[in-house]
Design a protein around this motif. Structure first.
Motif, PDB file in Angstrom:
ATOM      1  N   SER A  61       0.788  -1.134  -0.085  1.00 43.11           N
ATOM      2  CA  SER A  61      -0.044   0.215  -0.014  1.00 43.11           C
ATOM      3  C   SER A  61       0.849   1.373   0.197  1.00 43.11           C
ATOM      4  O   SER A  61       1.096   1.895  -1.139  1.00 43.11           O
ATOM      5  N   GLN A  62       1.406   1.666   1.101  1.00 42.65           N
ATOM      6  CA  GLN A  62       2.212   2.818   1.260  1.00 42.65           C
ATOM      7  C   GLN A  62       3.549   2.213   1.897  1.00 42.65           C
ATOM      8  O   GLN A  62       3.529   1.514   2.882  1.00 42.65           O
ATOM      9  N   PRO A  63       4.804   2.876   1.371  1.00 42.44           N
ATOM     10  CA  PRO A  63       6.080   2.501   2.230  1.00 42.44           C
ATOM     11  C   PRO A  63       6.001   3.256   3.704  1.00 42.44           C
ATOM     12  O   PRO A  63       5.490   4.135   3.737  1.00 42.44           O
ATOM     13  N   GLU A  64       6.753   2.699   4.490  1.00 44.15           N
ATOM     14  CA  GLU A  64       7.002   3.046   5.874  1.00 44.15           C
ATOM     15  C   GLU A  64       8.192   3.937   5.924  1.00 44.15           C
ATOM     16  O   GLU A  64       8.531   4.701   6.576  1.00 44.15           O
ATOM     17  N   THR A  65       9.214   3.622   4.934  1.00 44.50           N
ATOM     18  CA  THR A  65      10.486   4.346   4.786  1.00 44.50           C
ATOM     19  C   THR A  65      10.451   5.305   3.704  1.00 44.50           C
ATOM     20  O   THR A  65      10.145   4.960   2.564  1.00 44.50           O
ATOM     21  N   ARG A  66      10.938   6.572   4.136  1.00 44.34           N
ATOM     22  CA  ARG A  66      10.480   7.588   2.827  1.00 44.34           C
ATOM     23  C   ARG A  66      11.760   7.602   1.847  1.00 44.34           C
ATOM     24  O   ARG A  66      11.197   8.093   0.515  1.00 44.34           O
ATOM     25  N   GLN A  67      12.522   7.035   1.981  1.00 48.41           N
ATOM     26  CA  GLN A  67      13.575   6.921   0.561  1.00 48.41           C
ATOM     27  C   GLN A  67      13.258   5.716  -0.345  1.00 48.41           C
ATOM     28  O   GLN A  67      13.834   5.597  -1.258  1.00 48.41           O
ATOM     29  N   VAL A  68      12.455   4.731   0.176  1.00 44.02           N
ATOM     30  CA  VAL A  68      12.044   3.698  -0.657  1.00 44.02           C
ATOM     31  C   VAL A  68      11.219   4.081  -1.871  1.00 44.02           C
ATOM     32  O   VAL A  68      10.347   4.877  -1.975  1.00 44.02           O
ATOM     33  N   ILE A 113      19.128 -18.960  -3.749  1.00 46.30           N
ATOM     34  CA  ILE A 113      19.364 -17.482  -3.432  1.00 46.30           C
ATOM     35  C   ILE A 113      19.268 -17.253  -2.000  1.00 46.30           C
ATOM     36  O   ILE A 113      18.456 -17.718  -1.250  1.00 46.30           O
ATOM     37  N   ALA A 114      20.105 -16.403  -1.542  1.00 44.24           N
ATOM     38  CA  ALA A 114      20.275 -15.864  -0.218  1.00 44.24           C
ATOM     39  C   ALA A 114      19.717 -14.547  -0.141  1.00 44.24           C
ATOM     40  O   ALA A 114      20.011 -13.742  -0.836  1.00 44.24           O
ATOM     41  N   PHE A 115      18.533 -14.267   0.728  1.00 42.27           N
ATOM     42  CA  PHE A 115      18.044 -13.007   0.725  1.00 42.27           C
ATOM     43  C   PHE A 115      18.185 -12.459   2.212  1.00 42.27           C
ATOM     44  O   PHE A 115      17.479 -13.044   3.088  1.00 42.27           O
ATOM     45  N   THR A 116      18.965 -11.379   2.356  1.00 46.49           N
ATOM     46  CA  THR A 116      19.105 -11.167   3.892  1.00 46.49           C
ATOM     47  C   THR A 116      18.322  -9.970   4.543  1.00 46.49           C
ATOM     48  O   THR A 116      19.108  -8.916   4.827  1.00 46.49           O
ATOM     49  N   GLY A 117      17.333 -10.001   4.146  1.00 47.25           N
ATOM     50  CA  GLY A 117      16.495  -9.199   5.108  1.00 47.25           C
ATOM     51  C   GLY A 117      15.874  -8.034   4.571  1.00 47.25           C
ATOM     52  O   GLY A 117      16.222  -7.467   3.622  1.00 47.25           O
ATOM     53  N   ASP A 118      14.883  -7.216   5.425  1.00 46.91           N
ATOM     54  CA  ASP A 118      14.181  -6.229   4.794  1.00 46.91           C
ATOM     55  C   ASP A 118      13.590  -6.730   3.718  1.00 46.91           C
ATOM     56  O   ASP A 118      13.478  -5.991   2.606  1.00 46.91           O
ATOM     57  N   LEU A 119      13.056  -7.686   3.935  1.00 48.54           N
ATOM     58  CA  LEU A 119      12.284  -8.338   2.521  1.00 48.54           C
ATOM     59  C   LEU A 119      10.842  -7.630   2.263  1.00 48.54           C
ATOM     60  O   LEU A 119      10.732  -7.349   1.035  1.00 48.54           O
ATOM     61  N   THR A 120      10.279  -6.917   3.291  1.00 48.71           N
ATOM     62  CA  THR A 120       9.312  -6.224   2.933  1.00 48.71           C
ATOM     63  C   THR A 120       9.655  -4.787   3.710  1.00 48.71           C
ATOM     64  O   THR A 120      10.622  -4.514   4.562  1.00 48.71           O
ATOM     65  N   HIS A 158      12.656  -4.155   9.208  1.00 47.56           N
ATOM     66  CA  HIS A 158      11.450  -3.646   8.639  1.00 47.56           C
ATOM     67  C   HIS A 158      10.357  -4.862   8.479  1.00 47.56           C
ATOM     68  O   HIS A 158       9.085  -4.554   8.178  1.00 47.56           O
ATOM     69  N   ASP A 159      10.706  -6.115   8.867  1.00 47.70           N
ATOM     70  CA  ASP A 159      10.047  -7.432   8.877  1.00 47.70           C
ATOM     71  C   ASP A 159       9.335  -7.362  10.083  1.00 47.70           C
ATOM     72  O   ASP A 159       9.700  -7.096  11.013  1.00 47.70           O
TER      73      ASP A 159
END
Length: 261
Positions: A14-21, A46-53, A82-83
């Motif tokens: 819906s809307q980002p929580e982080t202004r830079q995104v 694949i290794a995915f190291t966080g802040d997935l969302t 942020h997860d």
């Protein structure tokens, strides 16, 4: 085996929580995922190291799962700041072998590689911590003999970038205990992290370490940034591809994806 390292997608429904995104991050993430899917020869994992969302809602993880659905290989994830643990566990319990208890740690194997995933999330905070329970969990697994190289995943890097304002918000608890374990077990250990939004590599207590960049926003290299955060910069997204053999020897390649069309 070929392992790709990605990080910090910050997708939101819906809307980002982080202004830079960037507001088109879902489309950009799809572009990165398509590049991973098209990589030849095919990746093994694949290794995915966080802040997935960016917000950790059920809707955010549903969007992330849709974006990742193009991939036909295992994707090993850890939570970022942020997860949210509850919704992340619910969304990926069918594919990731999370341990019971409050933390999202797990151990798994793929293509001749052992993966140890660590939860460094302090919900509601930017910095990270390894709780005593997680440190004990990791110590128990590192003391077990294994013929495969070991990949350790966590979001908050314990190894410094040299950008003090960012390092001060990285792993702030459990770092010394982790360093002692790494010194005892460095020769076949690869440590991958995220959080900094700028890719870099390091040797830390004898182990190879790497931070993945972010397609959501990237920060400029500023090694004099001690009291302020570095500014954002526009440049292609870079992810790493590791070619690892069963003896633990590896080469690291950088793959670039244009973020703007």
């Amino acid at each position: 085996m070929l392992i790709a390292h990605i990080s910090d997608f910050h997708v939101f429904s819906s809307q980002p929580e982080t202004r830079q995104v960037r507001l088109d991050i879902a489309d950009v993430a799809r572009r990165v995922v398509q590049d991973l899917a098209n990589f030849t020869p095919a990746l093994d994992a694949i290794a995915f190291t966080g802040d997935l969302t960016d917000g950790g809602s059920q809707e955010d993880y549903a969007l992330l799962k849709e974006i990742l659905s193009r991939l036909q290989v295992p994707v090993f994830m850890v939570p970022g700041n942020h997860d949210k643990r509850r919704t992340l566990r619910a969304a990926f319990a069918d594919t990731l072998p999370f341990e019971d208890g409050p933390f999202l740690n797990y151990e798994t194997r793929t293509a001749g590689l052992r993966v140890l995933a660590l939860d460094t999330l302090i919900e509601g905070r930017g910095e990270g911590a390894l709780a005593p329970e997680s440190l004990a969990w990791l110590a128990g697994r590192l003391t077990r003999a294994t013929p495969e190289p070991t990949l350790v995943l966590l979001h908050h890097p314990p190894f410094p970038s040299g950008m003090a304002s960012l390092d001060n918000a990285a792993l702030t608890e459990g770092r010394d205990e982790l360093a002692a374990m790494v010194r005892e077990y460095p020769e076949r250990l690869i440590i991958l992290a995220g959080h900094i939004h700028r890719p870099y590599q390091s040797i830390w207590n004898g182990a190879y370490c790497s931070v993945g960049g972010s397609p959501a926003f990237q920060v400029e290299l500023d090694l004099e940034a001690d009291r302020h955060e570095p500014p954002c910069i526009s440049q292609p997204y870079a992810y790493y591809v590791y070619r690892i053999d069963r003896e633990g020897e590896f080469a690291v390649h950088t793959r670039f994806v244009s973020l703007d069309r």
